[in-house]
Design an enzyme around this catalytic site. Structure first.
Site, PDB file in Angstrom:
ATOM      1  N   ARG A  10       0.826  -1.214   0.000  1.00  0.00           N
ATOM      2  CA  ARG A  10       0.000   0.000   0.000  1.00  0.00           C
ATOM      3  C   ARG A  10       0.855   1.257   0.000  1.00  0.00           C
ATOM      4  O   ARG A  10       0.464   2.284  -0.556  1.00  0.00           O
ATOM      5  CB  ARG A  10      -0.996  -0.005   1.162  1.00  0.00           C
ATOM      6  N   GLU A  58     -18.891   4.541  -0.448  1.00  0.00           N
ATOM      7  CA  GLU A  58     -18.245   3.933  -1.616  1.00  0.00           C
ATOM      8  C   GLU A  58     -19.027   4.178  -2.905  1.00  0.00           C
ATOM      9  O   GLU A  58     -18.446   4.366  -3.972  1.00  0.00           O
ATOM     10  CB  GLU A  58     -18.067   2.422  -1.405  1.00  0.00           C
ATOM     11  N   PHE A  83     -15.100  -3.398   0.243  1.00  0.00           N
ATOM     12  CA  PHE A  83     -16.173  -2.404   0.281  1.00  0.00           C
ATOM     13  C   PHE A  83     -16.356  -1.707  -1.058  1.00  0.00           C
ATOM     14  O   PHE A  83     -17.405  -1.139  -1.340  1.00  0.00           O
ATOM     15  CB  PHE A  83     -15.924  -1.413   1.414  1.00  0.00           C
ATOM     16  N   HIS A 108      -6.269  -3.991   0.571  1.00  0.00           N
ATOM     17  CA  HIS A 108      -6.555  -4.997   1.597  1.00  0.00           C
ATOM     18  C   HIS A 108      -7.234  -6.219   0.972  1.00  0.00           C
ATOM     19  O   HIS A 108      -8.064  -6.873   1.595  1.00  0.00           O
ATOM     20  CB  HIS A 108      -7.450  -4.426   2.703  1.00  0.00           C
ATOM     21  N   ASP A 116      -9.028  -8.206  10.495  1.00  0.00           N
ATOM     22  CA  ASP A 116     -10.434  -7.816  10.578  1.00  0.00           C
ATOM     23  C   ASP A 116     -11.411  -8.908  10.156  1.00  0.00           C
ATOM     24  O   ASP A 116     -12.619  -8.711  10.209  1.00  0.00           O
ATOM     25  CB  ASP A 116     -10.670  -6.549   9.747  1.00  0.00           C
ATOM     26  N   ARG A 166      -2.071  -5.144   1.494  1.00  0.00           N
ATOM     27  CA  ARG A 166      -1.867  -4.167   2.560  1.00  0.00           C
ATOM     28  C   ARG A 166      -0.361  -4.130   2.825  1.00  0.00           C
ATOM     29  O   ARG A 166       0.344  -3.373   2.168  1.00  0.00           O
ATOM     30  CB  ARG A 166      -2.663  -4.602   3.790  1.00  0.00           C
TER      31      ARG A 166
END
Lengths: 314, 260
Positions: A10, A58, A83, A108, A116, A166
């Site tokens: 990232r 989004e 997302f 991610h 998560d 990530r």
């Protein structure tokens, strides 16, 4: 490029966007409360006037990016891949049907956000963007390739989806080739008994699998496809016919992803033995992506075992 | 402006006579709002995208695109023969604004709420370019159910986009019936005000009132929304204020052939 190798994927993404902003005045960046976590902030720090945060929204992010493209800009819109797919219908109706030069970056992706859990782990994004007629789909393997893919994406005419992780990556591509070409596959290991095709972060697992296979007397080729769409059909054809056995590996569902793209081509041309390795259901929470690769069987040992089975079936 | 809207209303009914697939009631409710924009030259037919300082119209309720075709015909840009073919496979006049649809500034509206984001992005982009052109966004009230609509209005308010003028065609009807019965919209003026919009309220069938509101909106230092009260199916009593879309061909033609 040496300093890129020391960055996380990232960070390489943020750095690439900031550098691209130096090269092109039409590049703008839109985030959905994800400037920090996608490292788009590197762009914001250098080009504050061309950076827009739309909040945790989004669908608006994708639509607003499309509107910026209508005004003549080349927008890069970034959020978690999991997302971003919430705005798939916006990608279809507001972006793809007009073939606008919008670049959607899903970070991610895969198991990159082990911490998560499954809500944050996108394992369907390649399938969802691949099905849209005008989208180019890129899935780089490591930080070097993320950097190169982002810079190369600016030359693509229509919309682009870029799949980024990530922090996890095993640097592999920096020395593998010089220039990233959209639509081109890169050979990591030559071999004649079986061809292992990869996209995304699993490339080094396949390279290690080829070493395991070599010790067992099997010569495995490893070919890396950072561009899932348009797929490098010539290279698929070449290695499928040379080996008669193709194994695809991806950090994505086995349905509709990279393996499906390869299979769609092979079954409609000259079929060879084939197997698709990936995920069949959702992930789970873990302390690191590496734990999840082991838990879900995306390991060099398993890749080698599947390849060996295929060789026997030829 | 009365001759323009009278003629255009008749053209909408002409299209309805030949194409039962069009959204008749919604085109009739939005007609005067669009006439106020085209009739005053705020938005024009035949201006290429990218022309400096031009204005744009985003019809987020894309299903009412027939009102644009009707105005285009009334202003001499389309022929009656072409209107009769609306919605046919070979026609360039499709039932939502598509990429190849003529006289549509921003295509690909029709999926409700999405035109609002496109308009906000376009306004943001024009401002970034330092252009003086405005974006006129026309939405329905039903599409304000979409979360994306409010996501986008919040962005317009946050970035202070006073080059965006939003007009809501408040016809109080959506697919399943009256909008306030399908899903309460709450105090719309209050919702917009609380975000930072300036709110104006007009009779959406009174072109003069709409134009006056547009003039006021164009002087504002904030994004403005004009809540325009309208009647769905306006001018055709048998479908007024209902979700009905279709008229028998004879009835449609009798309106289409009426005097102006």
């Amino acid at each position: 490029m040496l300093d890129i190798q020391s960055l996380t994927p990232r960070e390489a993404l943020g750095r690439a966007l900031a550098d691209l902003g130096d090269l092109r005045e039409d590049v703008v960046v839109v985030v959905a409360d994800t400037g920090e976590t996608t490292r788009a902030k590197f762009f914001a720090e250098r080009h504050p006037g061309r950076f827009f945060n739309v909040g945790i929204a989004e669908q608006a992010m994708v639509g607003i990016a499309a509107g910026l493209a209508l005004a003549g800009f080349m927008p890069y819109a970034l959020t978690f891949a999991a997302f971003l797919t919430r705005a798939w219908e916006q990608a279809r109706n507001s972006v793809d049907r007009m073939a606008l030069p919008v670049r959607l970056v899903g970070t991610h992706a895969g198991f990159a956000d082990a911490y998560d859990g499954p809500s944050h782990q996108a394992l369907e994004d390649i399938a969802l963007f691949r099905v849209l007629p005008n989208f180019t789909v890129l899935a780089p393997a490591d930080s070097c390739e993320v950097y190169r893919a982002v810079l190369a994406s600016a030359a693509v005419k229509g919309p682009v989806y870029i799949r980024v992780g990530r922090d996890f990556h095993i640097p592999t591509t920096c020395e593998l080739y010089g220039r990233f070409e959209v639509g081109k596959a890169y050979v990591a290991v030559e071999g004649g008994d079986v061809a292992i095709f990869t996209t995304g972060v699993v490339l080094p697992f396949a390279v290690e699998a080829a070493q395991i296979l070599r010790d067992r007397g099997i010569s495995a080729a490893v070919v890396h496809f950072p561009t899932v769409k348009p797929l490098d059909y010539a290279t698929v054809e070449k290695y499928a016919q040379a080996t008669g056995a193709v194994l695809t590996v991806e950090e994505h569902m086995v349905h509709g992803g990279f393996g499906s793209a390869v299979a769609e081509y092979i079954v409609q041309t000259r079929p060879v033995k084939m197997a698709i390795m990936g995920l069949k259901s959702y992930g789970r929470t873990a302390k690191s992506p590496a734990e999840l690769y082991t838990y879900f069987g995306l390991t060099p040992e398993n890749i080698a075992a599947r390849a060996e089975e295929l060789v026997k079936l030829r | 402006m009365a001759p323009l809207t009278c003629k255009a209303r008749r053209y909408i009914l002409l299209m309805a006579a030949y194409d039962p697939g069009m959204h008749l009631g919604s085109s009739l409710s939005v007609l005067e709002i669009l006439a106020a924009l085209y009739g005053t030259g705020r938005v024009k037919f035949n201006v290429a995208n990218g022309v400096k300082n031009r204005n744009y119209l985003v019809l987020s309720k894309g299903h009412a695109v027939h009102a644009i075709y009707a105005i285009a015909a009334a202003m001499g840009h389309l022929t009656i023969d072409e209107l009769r073919e609306t919605g046919s496979l070979g026609s360039r006049l499709q039932n939502h604004p598509e990429v190849d649809t003529p006289y549509v500034d921003v295509p690909n509206s029709g999926s409700l709420g999405q035109g609002i984001s496109l308009a906000v992005g376009l306004a943001l982009g024009l401002r970034l370019r330092g252009e003086e052109g405005r974006v006129y966004l026309v939405t329905g009230d039903g599409e304000l159910d979409e979360g994306q609509s409010w996501e986008s209005f919040a962005v317009a308010a946050h970035y202070g986009l006073n080059n965006l003028v939003t007009i809501v065609d408040l016809n109080d009807v959506q697919l399943d019936g009256h909008s306030h019965e399908v899903l309460k919209k709450g105090d719309l003026a209050g919702r917009f005000k609380s975000l930072g919009f300036e709110v104006l309220q007009v009779d959406g069938h009174d072109v003069g009132e709409v134009v006056e509101a547009l003039e006021k909106a164009e002087k504002s230092d904030r994004p403005v929304v004009i809540l325009a009260k309208t009647v769905r199916g306006r001018g055709v009593p048998s479908i007024e204020d209902t979700a009905k879309q279709r008229l028998p061909r004879d009835e449609a033609l009798s309106y289409a052939n009426g005097p102006c």
